[in-house]
Design a protein around this motif. Structure first.
Motif, PDB file in Angstrom:
ATOM      1  N   ARG A   9      44.070 109.469-110.826  1.00 37.05           N
ATOM      2  CA  ARG A   9      44.857 110.418-109.404  1.00 37.05           C
ATOM      3  C   ARG A   9      43.749 108.942-108.421  1.00 37.05           C
ATOM      4  O   ARG A   9      44.503 108.573-107.992  1.00 37.05           O
ATOM      5  CB  ARG A   9      44.036 111.177-109.195  1.00 37.05           C
ATOM      6  CG  ARG A   9      44.809 112.405-110.485  1.00 37.05           C
ATOM      7  CD  ARG A   9      46.055 112.658-109.376  1.00 37.05           C
ATOM      8  NE  ARG A   9      47.229 112.851-108.497  1.00 37.05           N
ATOM      9  CZ  ARG A   9      47.002 113.993-108.251  1.00 37.05           C
ATOM     10  NH1 ARG A   9      46.779 115.410-109.375  1.00 37.05           N
ATOM     11  NH2 ARG A   9      47.535 114.646-107.077  1.00 37.05           N
TER      12      ARG A   9
ATOM     13  N   SER B 142      46.166 107.114-106.473  1.00 38.62           N
ATOM     14  CA  SER B 142      46.261 106.605-104.189  1.00 38.62           C
ATOM     15  C   SER B 142      46.118 105.758-104.074  1.00 38.62           C
ATOM     16  O   SER B 142      47.289 105.101-102.920  1.00 38.62           O
ATOM     17  CB  SER B 142      45.671 107.939-104.634  1.00 38.62           C
ATOM     18  OG  SER B 142      45.717 108.317-102.801  1.00 38.62           O
TER      19      SER B 142
ATOM     20  N   ARG C 221      53.762 113.614-111.924  1.00 34.17           N
ATOM     21  CA  ARG C 221      53.186 112.970-113.255  1.00 34.17           C
ATOM     22  C   ARG C 221      54.129 111.252-112.810  1.00 34.17           C
ATOM     23  O   ARG C 221      54.812 111.871-112.275  1.00 34.17           O
ATOM     24  CB  ARG C 221      53.196 113.294-114.860  1.00 34.17           C
ATOM     25  CG  ARG C 221      52.742 113.932-115.529  1.00 34.17           C
ATOM     26  CD  ARG C 221      51.411 114.076-114.951  1.00 34.17           C
ATOM     27  NE  ARG C 221      50.717 114.923-115.825  1.00 34.17           N
ATOM     28  CZ  ARG C 221      50.139 115.808-114.880  1.00 34.17           C
ATOM     29  NH1 ARG C 221      50.244 115.889-113.371  1.00 34.17           N
ATOM     30  NH2 ARG C 221      49.211 117.318-115.782  1.00 34.17           N
TER      31      ARG C 221
ATOM     32  N   SER D 284      48.050 120.038-111.314  1.00 30.76           N
ATOM     33  CA  SER D 284      49.641 119.597-110.468  1.00 30.76           C
ATOM     34  C   SER D 284      49.954 119.265-111.847  1.00 30.76           C
ATOM     35  O   SER D 284      49.738 118.906-112.827  1.00 30.76           O
ATOM     36  CB  SER D 284      49.169 117.846-109.995  1.00 30.76           C
ATOM     37  OG  SER D 284      49.987 117.261-109.416  1.00 30.76           O
TER      38      SER D 284
ATOM     39  N   ARG E 288      37.784 111.925-105.550  1.00 35.12           N
ATOM     40  CA  ARG E 288      39.506 113.257-106.691  1.00 35.12           C
ATOM     41  C   ARG E 288      38.455 113.826-107.141  1.00 35.12           C
ATOM     42  O   ARG E 288      37.403 113.521-107.539  1.00 35.12           O
ATOM     43  CB  ARG E 288      40.332 111.452-106.016  1.00 35.12           C
ATOM     44  CG  ARG E 288      40.383 110.741-105.673  1.00 35.12           C
ATOM     45  CD  ARG E 288      41.639 112.736-103.875  1.00 35.12           C
ATOM     46  NE  ARG E 288      42.594 112.521-104.499  1.00 35.12           N
ATOM     47  CZ  ARG E 288      44.069 112.818-104.471  1.00 35.12           C
ATOM     48  NH1 ARG E 288      44.080 111.644-103.604  1.00 35.12           N
ATOM     49  NH2 ARG E 288      45.268 113.189-104.745  1.00 35.12           N
TER      50      ARG E 288
END
Length: 216
Positions: free
Chosen positions: A103, A107, A183, A180, A98
């Protein structure tokens, strides 16, 4: 998809944009009968817009993608269509590093919590946006999420209804441009937990051990 030999329709949901996107989409759809624009009229959440689009689908196979970036190839779509001949749902599983540690950690925590609470079994990548469903199976799903819980809700419904699931490995690709806007802040977390609790209250969790096919 043009020239691919695949019969398709393209449904785009525009949710209360203020930058002229709605008018641009209407102009794009003019003269293109396979393109349908749905104007939601307000920003009611990702899940709300997604449910609107899924409800309009008429083709036997239904797939959705985020509008900001599509990192899937025609070859992967063809492979998923082949798997859908023997399964109700094909889900992507991103492989590769990633873009940052934050992140990766977010995840991992999200996947772990959702998988345990919703009893999703071996499903590893809940929020991967590569999901292709048989429309006849999708019509049985009771989807009510308005926010980011929608991906987990789709998989939970598939488990609850004992749908057959195939997993397709998708090489992870970092965005070539942009970033992206998602948040995982306080309000987003609270909404996800609220929708998770509402789903648990609405339906009984699926039993462990639902059959799943995996593809490398």
């Amino acid at each position: 998809l043009e020239g691919s030999g695949i019969r398709y329709e393209l449904i785009i949901v525009e949710s209360g944009s203020t930058d002229g996107s709605g008018d641009l989409l209407d102009a794009y759809a003019a003269g293109r009968p396979q393109v349908q624009i749905v104007h939601e009229g307000a920003r009611n959440g990702f899940g709300s817009g997604l449910r609107l689009g899924l409800a309009r689908a008429t083709q036997p196979a239904v797939m959705y993608v985020d509008i900001d970036v599509c990192l899937f190839t025609l070859g992967q779509i063809r492979e998923a269509l082949g798997l859908l001949a023997d399964h109700d749902l094909v889900i992507g599983r991103r492989r590769g590093p990633r873009e940052n540690l934050t992140r990766r950690l977010a995840s991992a925590v999200y996947n772990g919590v959702m998988s345990r609470v919703l009893r999703l079994g071996a499903i590893e990548d809940i929020n991967c946006s590569f999901k292709m469903l048989r429309r006849e199976a999708l019509r049985r799903f009771d989807l009510q999420a308005r926010g980011w819980f929608i991906d987990a809700e789709i998989l939970a419904e598939a488990r609850r209804l004992n749908c057959s699931i195939a997993v397709l490995d998708i090489p992870y690709q970092v965005r070539a441009a942009g970033a992206s806007c998602v948040r995982l802040g306080y309000s987003t977390t609270v909404q996800i937990l609220e929708e998770l609790a509402a789903y648990r209250h609405r339906v009984r969790p699926a039993p462990q051990g639902t059959a799943e096919g995996a593809v490398g």
